[in-house]
Design a protein around this motif. Structure first.
Motif, short mmCIF file in Angstrom:
data_model
loop_
_atom_site.label_atom_id
_atom_site.label_comp_id
_atom_site.label_asym_id
_atom_site.label_seq_id
_atom_site.Cartn_x
_atom_site.Cartn_y
_atom_site.Cartn_z
N LEU A 174 0.86 -1.20 -0.19
CA LEU A 174 0.01 -0.07 0.00
C LEU A 174 0.77 1.42 -0.04
O LEU A 174 1.73 1.13 0.80
CB LEU A 174 -1.14 0.02 1.26
CG LEU A 174 -2.04 -1.13 1.30
CD1 LEU A 174 -2.69 -0.77 2.76
CD2 LEU A 174 -3.16 -0.74 0.19
N VAL A 175 0.56 2.17 -0.73
CA VAL A 175 1.28 3.51 -0.83
C VAL A 175 0.47 4.76 -0.51
O VAL A 175 -0.42 4.99 -1.19
CB VAL A 175 1.90 3.74 -2.26
CG1 VAL A 175 2.64 5.13 -2.34
CG2 VAL A 175 2.99 2.58 -2.65
N ILE A 176 0.51 4.85 0.85
CA ILE A 176 -0.26 5.89 1.24
C ILE A 176 0.42 6.59 2.71
O ILE A 176 1.01 5.84 3.46
CB ILE A 176 -1.68 5.18 1.64
CG1 ILE A 176 -2.53 6.42 2.26
CG2 ILE A 176 -1.68 4.29 2.73
CD1 ILE A 176 -4.04 6.12 2.47
N GLY A 177 0.37 7.73 2.89
CA GLY A 177 0.74 8.25 4.09
C GLY A 177 0.19 9.70 4.24
O GLY A 177 0.18 10.45 3.19
N PRO A 178 0.00 10.05 5.44
CA PRO A 178 -0.53 11.28 5.90
C PRO A 178 0.73 12.53 5.80
O PRO A 178 1.70 12.25 5.89
CB PRO A 178 -0.95 11.55 7.21
CG PRO A 178 -0.22 10.05 7.89
CD PRO A 178 0.25 9.44 6.81
N ILE A 179 0.47 13.88 5.24
CA ILE A 179 1.41 15.05 5.26
C ILE A 179 0.74 16.04 6.20
O ILE A 179 -0.42 16.44 6.18
CB ILE A 179 1.42 15.31 3.97
CG1 ILE A 179 1.86 14.30 2.90
CG2 ILE A 179 2.42 16.53 3.82
CD1 ILE A 179 2.02 14.69 1.25
#
Length: 266
Positions: A71-76
């Motif tokens: 999964l490629v997801i991350g909060p900024i």
């Protein structure tokens, strides 16, 4: 999840490293994520702890269409998003000295919420929620001293090397929506020139947005008005000099000026 696994303990380590700008060893085995769900649990705990300590919020997301078994997801985080140079960031020190690590991207801003709901969001609904598109640079830094030695879940838990985002000028949304490739040229005031043939990793730069809206909806989350979403680097990681003006041109879309300075631990 293993009874020994503790997402909060792992998050506490990663949050301290984010705040201090330091890198360290892999997470202790007892709180090291073994799968994507454990990684997401740590990522969520990092968000909770960071936002509590820094009085912050999620100002955007990074995402890609997920490769197989990933999964490629991350909060900024809002405090790490900048639009006025010089941009202060954690740097990399190499044979040539300190440098900034960046990835050229497009940032899609949402003008209305896409909250959790029973039915999926259609691509047309996601498109309608986008209010504008900007040139952007993802600011890169890992909280691990040797990221190559880490498993993918550990990288996902840490937000996939994101340390922030620089927002450049607004570009034509229609042109950006179909911008699968374009030439990227960086001209530095010190004489250095970097040129790459930019290619979006998913070809369609909005495709990851559709995935993100559905992924967050399925987990009881959502996209919030005002958030910016980046959907993949057009040229991988670029290392650029500090303390010098840099002009970055996306052929056919626009150009921006930026400079970087080294952040210092308090």
């Amino acid at each position: 999840m293993s009874q020994l696994f503790n997402a909060a303990d792992a998050a506490a380590i990663l949050v301290e490293r984010r705040i201090d700008g330091v890198q360290g060893e892999r997470l202790p085995v007892v709180c090291r994520p073994q799968d994507l769900e454990q990684a997401l649990a740590i990522q969520a705990a990092v968000t909770d702890q960071w936002c509590d300590r820094m009085d912050d919020s999620i100002g955007g997301w990074k995402c890609l269409l997920p490769p197989e078994d990933k999964l490629v997801i991350g909060p900024i985080y809002t405090r790490t998003i900048d639009s006025i140079p010089p941009v202060s960031l954690w740097t990399k020190t190499g044979p040539g000295g300190e440098c900034a690590r960046i990835e050229p991207e497009l940032a899609f801003f949402f003008g209305c919420d896409l909250p959790p709901r029973p039915e999926p969001y259609t691509p047309e609904e996601v498109d309608a929620a986008i209010i504008r598109t900007h040139m952007a640079l993802e600011l890169i830094n890992s909280r691990y001293a040797d990221p190559v030695s880490c498993g993918f879940p550990e990288m996902l838990a840490d937000g996939l090397v994101n340390q922030g985002l620089f927002i450049g000028p607004e570009v034509d949304s229609a042109s950006a929506a179909s911008a699968s490739s374009f030439t990227i040229k960086l001209t530095c005031a010190n004489g250095e020139v970097i040129e790459r043939q930019g290619q979006h990793p998913n070809t369609h730069p909005r495709a990851p947005l559709y995935w993100l809206a559905e992924f967050l909806r399925s987990r009881g989350q959502g996209i919030v008005a005002g958030q910016a979403v980046i959907t993949g680097s057009y040229a991988g990681v670029l290392e650029v000099p500090l303390n010098t003006e840099i002009t970055i041109n996306y052929a056919g879309l626009g150009s921006m000026q930026v400079s970087f300075t080294a952040k210092k631990a308090v």
